[in-house]
Design an enzyme around this catalytic site. Structure first.
Site, PDB file in Angstrom:
ATOM      1  N   GLU A 176      22.276 -21.207  38.755  1.00 55.99           N
ATOM      2  CA  GLU A 176      21.757 -21.219  40.126  1.00 55.99           C
ATOM      3  C   GLU A 176      21.724 -22.631  40.696  1.00 55.99           C
ATOM      4  OE1 GLU A 176      20.451 -19.581  37.585  1.00 55.99           O
ATOM      5  OE2 GLU A 176      20.961 -17.543  38.194  1.00 55.99           O
ATOM      6  N   HIS A 199      12.083  -9.140  38.927  1.00 51.75           N
ATOM      7  CA  HIS A 199      12.998  -8.497  39.870  1.00 51.75           C
ATOM      8  C   HIS A 199      12.202  -7.978  41.064  1.00 51.75           C
ATOM      9  CE1 HIS A 199      15.181  -8.350  36.019  1.00 51.75           C
ATOM     10  NE2 HIS A 199      16.267  -8.458  36.757  1.00 51.75           N
TER      11      HIS A 199
HETATM   12  C1  LIG Z   1      18.353 -17.312  35.763  1.00 49.98           C
HETATM   13  C2  LIG Z   1      18.966 -15.966  35.835  1.00 49.98           C
HETATM   14  N1  LIG Z   1      20.024 -15.762  36.645  1.00 49.98           N
HETATM   15  C3  LIG Z   1      20.569 -14.538  36.749  1.00 49.98           C
HETATM   16  C4  LIG Z   1      20.079 -13.491  36.037  1.00 49.98           C
HETATM   17  C5  LIG Z   1      20.681 -12.108  36.200  1.00 49.98           C
HETATM   18  N2  LIG Z   1      21.416 -11.728  34.974  1.00 49.98           N
HETATM   19  C6  LIG Z   1      20.838 -10.991  34.022  1.00 49.98           C
HETATM   20  S1  LIG Z   1      21.827 -10.782  32.706  1.00 49.98           S
HETATM   21  C7  LIG Z   1      23.075 -11.668  33.400  1.00 49.98           C
HETATM   22  C8  LIG Z   1      24.342 -11.898  32.641  1.00 49.98           C
HETATM   23  C9  LIG Z   1      24.129 -12.596  31.331  1.00 49.98           C
HETATM   24  O1  LIG Z   1      25.310 -12.631  30.592  1.00 49.98           O
HETATM   25  P1  LIG Z   1      25.356 -13.173  29.114  1.00 49.98           P
HETATM   26  O2  LIG Z   1      24.510 -14.393  28.984  1.00 49.98           O
HETATM   27  O3  LIG Z   1      26.781 -13.308  28.730  1.00 49.98           O
HETATM   28  O4  LIG Z   1      24.633 -12.061  28.240  1.00 49.98           O
HETATM   29  P2  LIG Z   1      25.110 -10.540  27.969  1.00 49.98           P
HETATM   30  O5  LIG Z   1      24.519  -9.706  29.051  1.00 49.98           O
HETATM   31  O6  LIG Z   1      26.574 -10.521  27.958  1.00 49.98           O
HETATM   32  O7  LIG Z   1      24.511 -10.159  26.661  1.00 49.98           O
HETATM   33  C10 LIG Z   1      22.700 -12.100  34.679  1.00 49.98           C
HETATM   34  C11 LIG Z   1      23.555 -12.869  35.584  1.00 49.98           C
HETATM   35  C12 LIG Z   1      18.975 -13.752  35.203  1.00 49.98           C
HETATM   36  N3  LIG Z   1      18.424 -12.773  34.455  1.00 49.98           N
HETATM   37  N4  LIG Z   1      18.443 -14.980  35.113  1.00 49.98           N
END
Ligand SMILES: Cc1ncc(C[n+]2csc(CCOP(=O)(O)OP(=O)(O)O)c2C)c(N)n1
Ligand SMILES: [Mg+2]
Lengths: 442, 371
Positions: free
Chosen positions: B105, B175
């Site tokens: 972000e 959320h």
């Molecule tokens: C600071 C923040 N930004 C955005 C999100 C929304 N979000 C939740 S999971 C995710 C993707 C995470 O991907 P990854 O780290 O590869 O983990 P995976 O889901 O593949 O296990 C996002 C963008 C969040 N939870 N926290």
């Protein structure tokens, strides 16, 4: 295993760090190469900049990230479940291997039930672990049960290995009166003080520098324990990830950074996330011993984690493990991955390179497992899951006034007033609030 | 990436899951308000039925079509965004202008500031308002102060940051947040929150074209729940201008975003049950806010209820209340009421008790008229 530990060192440090002599002269640190070359090195014209450990060159050349081969993937079992190099056999007992298999498959069964229950509107949200069971169980099995775990959210198998019960999983997902988190967080935000698993938080990567700090504290306490921090390859793009790795390296923290590289961050494929050779390639930049493993090979994950833990404790420094795997499920129940990846891609990983299947092949080859055992276990595990599920669903939610607790250790007067106002209002307008689903207010 | 219709229906399914009703043995819950659509202004031309996320897409489409320097980026934006606000835009305008960012972000906002400084129109998406805080430094210390600290040599006025906000029924701590007050404390930023599709499109286009950096918070529960006839063309609605949605004589109700719809029901209930006439104001812009409209109404009715989902302490309602009491002290018939979230994190299973719902608001109206 010893070989692996050595290999880990090599990747990160060119082997210089442990055999190196640091001589202070004229207030400048001269760092010499390996002992063998010391005598000549001393008189060469070498860069004397603080921290330098290289030589001068006289032709302009940029480091070309694309000319080097990628970091290899460490593997113990092939897809047929055979150990490729006997020296890498972790020699786990049948009981341990069976527990690995039981936990991986039980997790899978639990995921199916909870995913479906969200579809039916019984719980508000869920995230499956499909395809990543090997990374969870392989790493958890290699740890001391007191090592402190910081998770992201897709590591339910780690908790399961530690003994978090089906009841506890289900109670959390329902946010009922037995939920250790007291109904405050969304489903899958597990945590357990007893099991040394720090409660999950949704904001990504925030746990990473926290884990570095925890590792430093563990080092000071000299308990012979490490911290382990799980994170996704997507979360690794956050600023906090940089702080975590750099702090841990600079402050010599005994921490295992365990990256689950499952190819996606929601819809974002790794090609939109980074341009280097994955997460492992960053280890060298931070001065952190690093290894990349096949995350679908539970033994490779086990060996790597065990060796990493050794390095953490004997050398007081962090280790980075990048476990390559694939997120077979949708990101969560709010996601439909058919919008951004093909069914063929998913089924390739599901059918052809699945950590559960691979371990089963191994067990069958050992004559530790067969179709009957599989059938029986499937029935039994499903029964266990359904029982815990029904019980969790039947429990009431915690009392509404409990939402005011734990903001601070003690409830300050103005919050107490708010709590009293809430109770008075809800009591006077009972018909508008689902009080029957909650424990009685105090 | 082509988006076959299967994908779209999948996307809809995805969202309906997010907003799904609770059935089975748990509570049957639906949205906690009834939505009354706005009517489009005839001078904005022909209309079509859109929900709020479609009206956002429409605004972005208008902008990308007319402004060749405009770009849209953020986490998962390329495939259409987790709330489907950017569906189809990558196909239409190309991957150089509509793209996924790495997951950071602070990176997203700073990248947008840089683009804006260099002359592009930067429209950045933060996936949830709850996750805007890694970018707080970039917004508060950089975007908000750029023009001022450079002696107006440089500015990032071409930056707009969009983020879904507010409660959704089961979003829990991370959320559900209403974070507007944090940014209300940052002179140099504009902070805008629409109440529905028509407003969203017109206000978003104004934010994008405004010469100051803007943060645009979209109440996520309205993405699908709010449907209106939205002008299909280009139009702007003025920033820093509150809307008087209902005129009344006894009590002024002030809210923004989702809470406007809760308050509309409160006004109807107050009329029916208490024979009290309420004036309803949607603040629309949090910073800089429309004092004239608010103060005129407060002076007229002498009784004010302010309501927001964010915790009461230091919520933006505190700023309104302080200003109203100092400017309208002699007109006030009762102490200003605030019905807001409690001073706790936003809790998961306790959401029905946490929310500043219509029943709590109606009680406050009673206190105002019985003072
Ligand atoms: C600071 C923040 N930004 C955005 C999100 C929304 N979000 C939740 S999971 C995710 C993707 C995470 O991907 P990854 O780290 O590869 O983990 P995976 O889901 O593949 O296990 C996002 C963008 C969040 N939870 N926290
Ligand atoms: Mg991932």
């Amino acid at each position: 295993m010893y070989c692996l530990a050595r290999a880990l060192n090599l990747i990160a440090t060119n082997g210089t760090r442990f055999n190196v002599q640091k001589v202070a002269a004229c207030g400048i640190h001269h760092t010499f190469a390996q002992q063998g070359s010391q005598s000549t090195a001393r008189y060469e014209d070498k860069p004397e900049f603080p921290g330098s450990r290289s030589r001068y060159v006289h032709k302009l050349e940029f480091l070309d990230p694309d000319s080097q081969e990628g970091i290899p993937v460490y593997r113990v079992l092939n897809r047929e479940g055979t150990i490729i190099d006997e020296s890498q056999d972790p020699k786990l007992s049948r009981a341990i291997v069976e527990k690995m298999y039981h936990d991986m498959t039980l997790l899978n069964t639990m995921d199916r039930v909870l995913y479906e229950s969200q579809r039916q509107g019984r719980i508000s949200f869920y995230m499956t672990n499909y395809g990543e069971e090997g990374t969870h169980v392989g790493s958890a099995a290699a740890l001391d049960s007191k090592d402190l775990i910081f998770g992201q959210y897709r590591e339910a198998g780690v908790l399961m290995w530690r003994g978090y019960t089906l009841d506890q999983f289900m109670n959390q997902c329902y946010g009922n009166q037995n939920d250790l988190g007291k109904g405050r967080q969304m489903p899958v935000h597990y945590g357990s003080r007893d099991l040394n698993f720090v409660t999950i938080s949704s904001p990504l990567a925030t746990q990473m520098p926290q884990a570095s700090g925890a590792a430093y504290a563990l080092k000071l306490q000299q308990k012979g324990l490490v911290a382990i921090c799980f994170f996704g390859e997507g979360a690794a793009s956050e600023g906090d990830a940089h702080a975590a790795l750099n702090f841990a390296a600079v402050l010599d923290c005994p921490i295992i950074f365990f990256c689950r590289n499952n190819g996606y961050a929601i819809s974002t494929p790794t090609k939109d996330q980074y341009r280097g050779d994955g997460i492992a390639a960053r280890g060298r930049g931070y001065g952190i011993p690093t290894v990349r493993v096949d995350g679908n090979d539970v033994f490779a994950v086990y060996n790597a984690t065990k060796a990493a833990r050794d390095i953490c404790l004997t050398q007081n420094r962090p280790v980075l493990i990048e476990a390559m795997t694939y997120r077979i499920g949708h990101h969560s129940t709010s996601d439909d991955s058919s919008a951004y990846r093909s069914v063929d891609e998913v089924s390739y990983w599901d059918q052809q390179d699945n950590p559960i299947t691979r371990l089963r092949h191994f067990m069958v080859l050992q004559k530790w497992w067969n179709d009957d055992a599989e059938q029986n276990w499937k029935m039994e595990s499903r029964k266990m899951v359904m029982k815990a599920f029904a019980e969790a669903e039947g429990r009431k939610k915690p009392s509404p006034d409990s939402m005011f607790h734990d903001v601070y250790t003690d409830m300050h007067p103005s919050l107490k007033e708010q709590m009293q106002a809430m109770k008075k209002h809800v009591t006077e307008h009972k018909e508008h609030y689902p009080l029957e689903q909650y424990d009685k207010m105090t | 990436m082509a988006l076959p219709s299967k994908t779209l229906s999948a996307a809809c399914r995805q969202f309906s899951l997010l907003c799904r009703r609770f059935v089975g043995t748990t509570a049957v819950r639906s949205v906690h308000f009834s939505y009354v659509p706005d009517t489009p202004d005839p001078k904005h031309g022909s209309t079509t039925r859109m929900n709020l996320f479609q009206s956002i897409t429409s605004a972005l489409d208008v902008c990308l079509g007319k402004d060749p320097t405009a770009v849209i980026f953020g986490e998962d934006v390329a495939f259409g965004g987790v709330f489907r606000c950017t569906v189809g835009l990558r196909d239409k305008y190309g991957e150089a202008r509509v793209f996924n960012s790495p997951l950071s972000e602070q990176g997203i906002v700073a990248f947008g500031i840089g683009m804006a400084i260099a002359g592009s129109t930067a429209i950045a998406e933060i996936q949830f308002a709850d996750y805007i805080f890694p970018a707080f430094d970039q917004l508060r210390n950089e975007a908000a102060m750029f023009r001022y600290r450079t002696g107006n040599q440089f500015d990032c006025g071409r930056l707009t940051v969009r983020a879904p906000c507010m409660a959704v029924g089961h979003g829990a701590l991370y959320h559900s947040q209403s974070v507007e007050a944090f940014f209300g404390h940052c002179p140099g930023l504009k902070v805008v929150i629409p109440r529905g599709p028509i407003q969203a499109k017109g206000l978003l286009l104004s934010c994008i074209r405004d010469e100051n950096p803007c943060i645009f918070f979209e109440p996520k529960i309205l993405y699908r729940a709010a449907i209106e006839e939205v002008p299909t063309g280009d139009y702007e609605l003025p920033l820093s201008k509150a809307s008087v949605l209902l005129e009344g004589s006894d009590v002024t109700l002030i809210g923004w975003g989702t809470q406007v719809h809760v308050l509309r029901e409160v006004a109807a209930m107050a009329q029916d049950k208490l024979n009290v006439s309420c004036e309803l104001i949607d603040l629309c812009t949090i910073l800089p806010w429309d004092k004239d409209t608010v103060l005129a109404s407060a002076a007229k009715t002498g009784r004010v209820l302010i309501s927001h989902e964010a915790p009461v302490t230091m919520g933006f309602g505190a700023e309104l209340a302080a200003t109203i009491q100092s400017e309208c002290f002699l007109n006030l018939e009762a102490p200003i009421e605030r019905v807001c979230g409690y001073d706790t994190p936003f809790p998961h299973v306790f959401e029905p008790f946490y929310m500043p719902d219509k029943w709590r608001c109606l009680e406050a109206v009673k206190r105002l008229v019985n003072f």
